[in-house]
Design an enzyme around this catalytic site. Structure first.
Site, PDB file in Angstrom:
ATOM      1  N   ARG A 224      -2.130   9.565  11.447  1.00 51.24           N
ATOM      2  CA  ARG A 224      -2.945   8.365  11.517  1.00 51.24           C
ATOM      3  C   ARG A 224      -4.176   8.643  12.360  1.00 51.24           C
ATOM      4  O   ARG A 224      -4.072   9.194  13.454  1.00 51.24           O
ATOM      5  CB  ARG A 224      -2.121   7.255  12.155  1.00 51.24           C
ATOM      6  CG  ARG A 224      -2.816   5.942  12.161  1.00 51.24           C
ATOM      7  CD  ARG A 224      -1.821   4.849  12.026  1.00 51.24           C
ATOM      8  NE  ARG A 224      -2.438   3.557  12.206  1.00 51.24           N
ATOM      9  CZ  ARG A 224      -1.743   2.466  12.504  1.00 51.24           C
ATOM     10  NH1 ARG A 224      -0.432   2.554  12.693  1.00 51.24           N
ATOM     11  NH2 ARG A 224      -2.346   1.312  12.613  1.00 51.24           N
TER      12      ARG A 224
ATOM     13  N   GLU B 115       0.835  -1.208   0.000  1.00 57.48           N
ATOM     14  CA  GLU B 115       0.000   0.000   0.000  1.00 57.48           C
ATOM     15  C   GLU B 115       0.859   1.243   0.000  1.00 57.48           C
ATOM     16  O   GLU B 115       1.946   1.261   0.583  1.00 57.48           O
ATOM     17  CB  GLU B 115      -0.902   0.015   1.249  1.00 57.48           C
ATOM     18  CG  GLU B 115      -1.866  -1.144   1.324  1.00 57.48           C
ATOM     19  CD  GLU B 115      -2.681  -1.144   2.617  1.00 57.48           C
ATOM     20  OE1 GLU B 115      -2.370  -0.333   3.515  1.00 57.48           O
ATOM     21  OE2 GLU B 115      -3.613  -1.954   2.711  1.00 57.48           O
TER      22      GLU B 115
ATOM     23  N   ARG C 238       4.412  -3.377  17.712  1.00 56.81           N
ATOM     24  CA  ARG C 238       5.212  -3.087  16.526  1.00 56.81           C
ATOM     25  C   ARG C 238       5.833  -4.396  16.076  1.00 56.81           C
ATOM     26  O   ARG C 238       6.860  -4.818  16.593  1.00 56.81           O
ATOM     27  CB  ARG C 238       6.295  -2.062  16.869  1.00 56.81           C
ATOM     28  CG  ARG C 238       7.033  -1.514  15.668  1.00 56.81           C
ATOM     29  CD  ARG C 238       8.111  -0.537  16.075  1.00 56.81           C
ATOM     30  NE  ARG C 238       7.608   0.654  16.731  1.00 56.81           N
ATOM     31  CZ  ARG C 238       7.076   1.692  16.111  1.00 56.81           C
ATOM     32  NH1 ARG C 238       6.990   1.687  14.812  1.00 56.81           N
ATOM     33  NH2 ARG C 238       6.642   2.731  16.787  1.00 56.81           N
TER      34      ARG C 238
ATOM     35  N   LYS D 167       2.231   4.603   1.281  1.00 58.16           N
ATOM     36  CA  LYS D 167       2.332   5.203   2.611  1.00 58.16           C
ATOM     37  C   LYS D 167       2.274   6.729   2.473  1.00 58.16           C
ATOM     38  O   LYS D 167       3.142   7.348   1.871  1.00 58.16           O
ATOM     39  CB  LYS D 167       3.638   4.793   3.287  1.00 58.16           C
ATOM     40  CG  LYS D 167       3.744   5.297   4.714  1.00 58.16           C
ATOM     41  CD  LYS D 167       5.016   4.830   5.386  1.00 58.16           C
ATOM     42  CE  LYS D 167       4.966   5.057   6.891  1.00 58.16           C
ATOM     43  NZ  LYS D 167       4.730   6.454   7.293  1.00 58.16           N
TER      44      LYS D 167
ATOM     45  N   PHE E  29      -7.460   2.469   5.432  1.00 60.95           N
ATOM     46  CA  PHE E  29      -6.734   1.225   5.156  1.00 60.95           C
ATOM     47  C   PHE E  29      -7.111   0.060   6.066  1.00 60.95           C
ATOM     48  O   PHE E  29      -6.619  -1.053   5.872  1.00 60.95           O
ATOM     49  CB  PHE E  29      -5.215   1.445   5.169  1.00 60.95           C
ATOM     50  CG  PHE E  29      -4.680   2.133   6.398  1.00 60.95           C
ATOM     51  CD1 PHE E  29      -4.631   1.485   7.608  1.00 60.95           C
ATOM     52  CD2 PHE E  29      -4.213   3.447   6.306  1.00 60.95           C
ATOM     53  CE1 PHE E  29      -4.109   2.116   8.724  1.00 60.95           C
ATOM     54  CE2 PHE E  29      -3.700   4.086   7.428  1.00 60.95           C
ATOM     55  CZ  PHE E  29      -3.649   3.420   8.647  1.00 60.95           C
TER      56      PHE E  29
ATOM     57  N   ARG F  20      -3.337   8.896  16.828  1.00 59.86           N
ATOM     58  CA  ARG F  20      -2.566   7.716  17.223  1.00 59.86           C
ATOM     59  C   ARG F  20      -2.427   7.622  18.734  1.00 59.86           C
ATOM     60  O   ARG F  20      -2.417   6.545  19.307  1.00 59.86           O
ATOM     61  CB  ARG F  20      -1.179   7.845  16.588  1.00 59.86           C
ATOM     62  CG  ARG F  20      -0.287   6.669  16.738  1.00 59.86           C
ATOM     63  CD  ARG F  20       0.821   6.791  15.713  1.00 59.86           C
ATOM     64  NE  ARG F  20       2.106   7.086  16.303  1.00 59.86           N
ATOM     65  CZ  ARG F  20       2.874   6.194  16.921  1.00 59.86           C
ATOM     66  NH1 ARG F  20       2.462   4.959  17.050  1.00 59.86           N
ATOM     67  NH2 ARG F  20       4.040   6.515  17.395  1.00 59.86           N
TER      68      ARG F  20
ATOM     69  N   LYS G  23       7.094  -0.911   7.018  1.00 60.11           N
ATOM     70  CA  LYS G  23       7.141   0.299   6.203  1.00 60.11           C
ATOM     71  C   LYS G  23       8.458   0.364   5.467  1.00 60.11           C
ATOM     72  O   LYS G  23       9.504  -0.006   5.996  1.00 60.11           O
ATOM     73  CB  LYS G  23       6.952   1.534   7.072  1.00 60.11           C
ATOM     74  CG  LYS G  23       7.910   1.649   8.229  1.00 60.11           C
ATOM     75  CD  LYS G  23       7.609   2.889   9.061  1.00 60.11           C
ATOM     76  CE  LYS G  23       8.286   2.786  10.423  1.00 60.11           C
ATOM     77  NZ  LYS G  23       7.891   3.876  11.322  1.00 60.11           N
TER      78      LYS G  23
END
Length: 559
Positions: free
Chosen positions: A255, A248, A417, A250, A341, A270, A423
């Site tokens: 966010r 996707e 994470r 970025k 997303f 976030r 990413k």
DNA sequence: CCTGTCTGCCCC
DNA sequence: ATTCTGC
DNA sequence: GCAGAATGGGCAGACAGG
């Protein structure tokens, strides 16, 4: 419960480094904790003052705290600053100055209770309006007046959210599980859904697993977003997610989590700040374009130039994201669009344990895209590294940050994470900068220069122009070496700030160059990190402002 | 009323 | 945000 | 590899003080 007991625990935690040992210490501490403060104690141990969902904050930073410490201990500002520079910690500074304080004056000998500390923090957070700063100071001083030196150390650190005990949320989660004999997974789940570690501790203590199970995902209760890990390139990223994944684009925005309960729509950042009021464009668009009553969606809020379709600099989005006033005016200049997303909840059904492939399908099912308002993030599903690389390059050409590569079979793991989401960003050029100053470090960087002020030459190589600071990318050994090296180059010192004779050159890597209101070059590096010290270069070999401008122009092309 | 300083589990 | 470090 | 602790730029808001 006496605050001194908690301070004692903090100190022990600071001394031990093993995580397992920390967990059993906390577990033991929580077990013997009175029921009415177990929630507060759990929060405090995790370096929090209020639960995650609570928007309140103390509004006391290091500057105010220095004043508080000076007044409370009868010291001068410069004494405090000097000691802070040496000890690298305002808590230790307060402790030391309290030890020196003459015992005769203004001592309140009533022992401090944990509940009182909590109440005082609440009061500090709630004062506002004229005289608020003074009242915050007075309340904080009231705590210090009753504190023994060691308690002062932790009161100060708590207020600044700098406990430095090596304990945060996830360690306390494990300790709660151990303390009350409940499953770690359940604690984690209850925490992510309630966003209140104190509540989780209390429920675990009083109602056990049964109570924890009752905490459930529902709209209008934001959860921590799942976080992405960095990967070097798309090929590696694709391999990490099992050879095949969703690629996707970025986007460089903020966010957001968008919640609807069927009547109202709310938008959270976030860090679970409510920004509904600042982003009416998103609220209106979502109300029109989502075919569901209740939902939790996730996406990126971005500022796009409607004329060119190109993304605007992140700085322009910042004009919108936390605005309280003149929202309609700025909205016209900088419209914000939402690129979705993920989908975590639809009409009574939680999707956090559903694979991403299916979550995306559900997202596509309920969202009717509307150009310039609400769109789905562009996605390609592939197992071909070449196709993924093409997507990556196309993203960059369009002016975006890079791509995300996602595991199609992964469930949604809030606050984690991991390797379910990666990413990929491009490697940028580096800049050779002259080091002209520094700032003494804090905590584990006490006694070391913690960050360095960077400059490049002007066109004529006559004057040095500041382009930012760098404080990461150096290991402990380098930090030591650099401090020793620069100590001989100090030409001026005031407070924690130092100026150096311009002799040393740093090669610095960065993601972006932005316009800066703060640095003398008018530009600043975004996300700077040290690559290496150019021992082979003299200051005269450093880069010039022309290179900075050239890179900035290249970035500008994309906006 | 204007400006400067500080703060933010800030946004990145 | 990025990076480093102890476990 | 996780979790924690160092560190970056820049914005709006909230006060303080002239």
């Amino acid at each position: 419960m006496y605050y001194s007991s908690l301070a004692e625990a903090f100190e022990r935690l600071e001394r031990i480094s093993s995580r397992k040992a920390k967990i059993s210490l906390i577990a033991q501490f929580l077990r013997q904790c009175p029921e009415d403060v177990v929630d507060t104690v759990a929060l405090f141990l995790a370096n929090q003052v209020f639960p995650g969902w609570d928007p309140r904050d103390l509004g006391i930073g290091s500057k105010l705290m220095r004043k508080v410490i000076a007044t409370a201990t009868g010291s001068t500002d410069s004494e405090v600053t000097e000691l802070f520079k040496r000890l690298g910690d305002l808590g230790l500074t307060a402790e030391e100055l309290l030890k020196r304080r003459k015992t005769s004056t203004l001592l309140d000998s009533r022992p401090l209770m944990v509940g009182e500390v909590r109440e005082t923090f609440e009061k500090i957070a709630e004062v506002e309006g004229e005289g608020a700063v003074k009242r915050k100071m007075r309340l904080m001083m009231g705590l210090l007046a009753r504190a023994k030196p060691k308690e002062a150390r932790y009161l100060v650190r708590q207020a600044l959210s700098e406990l430095r005990t090596g304990v945060r949320e996830s360690t306390v989660e494990e300790a709660i599980a151990q303390a009350f004999g409940v499953s770690r997974k359940l604690v984690e789940r209850a925490h992510m859904l309630s966003n209140d570690l104190g509540l989780v501790a209390k429920v675990a203590m009083t109602k056990g697993e049964e109570g924890l199970r009752e905490i459930d995902l529902r709209p209008m209760r934001p959860i921590k977003p799942m976080l992405a890990q960095a990967a070097r390139n798309v090929k590696e990223a694709l391999a990490e997610v099992g050879g095949k994944g969703a690629v996707e684009i970025k986007l460089d925005g903020a966010r957001v989590q968008v919640h609807s309960d069927g009547e109202e729509v709310r938008v959270y950042t976030r860090r679970i700040e409510d920004v509904t009021h600042a982003l009416p464009d998103i609220v209106e668009a979502v109300k029109d374009c989502v075919d569901a009553d209740e939902f939790i969606l996730e996406g990126e809020a971005v500022a796009i130039n409607p004329e060119t379709g190109k993304p605007r600099p992140f700085q322009e989005l910042l004009h919108r994201i936390k605005r309280k006033y003149d929202i309609e005016e700025v909205r016209k200049e900088i419209p914000v669009e939402l690129h979705l997303f993920d989908c975590l909840y639809v009409d009574g059904e939680s999707l956090v344990d559903t694979p991403f492939r299916e979550r995306r399908r559900r997202l596509e099912e309920i969202v009717r895209e509307r150009e310039g308002e609400v769109m789905l993030v562009e996605q390609v599903i592939t197992d071909d590294p070449k196709e993924a690389a093409e997507m990556f390059h196309r993203a960059l050409e369009m002016g975006h940050e890079g791509v995300m590569v996602k595991d199609l079979d992964a469930n949604y793991t809030p606050g984690v994470r991991g390797k379910k989401m990666l990413k990929v960003k491009p490697v940028l050029e580096t800049l050779d900068c002259v080091v002209i100053g520094g700032i003494w470090g804090k905590g584990k960087r006490k006694g070391l220069i913690g960050s360095y002020l960077l400059a490049v030459w002007d066109e004529n190589k006559e004057n040095l122009l500041e382009v930012g600071k760098v404080g990461t990318g150096m290991d402990d050994e380098t930090l030591e070496r650099l401090t020793k090296m620069f100590e001989d180059l100090i030409v001026e010192e005031s407070g924690r700030e130092v100026r150096f004779k311009p002799e040393v050159v740093f090669e610095v890597e960065f993601e972006d160059i932005q316009k800066s209101p703060k640095y003398s070059s008018g530009f600043a590096l975004r996300f700077p990190r040290l690559v290496r010290v150019r021992d082979d270069l003299g200051p005269e070999d450093a880069d010039t402002i022309e290179k900075v401008r050239r890179i900035y122009e290249e970035v500008l092309q994309k906006h």
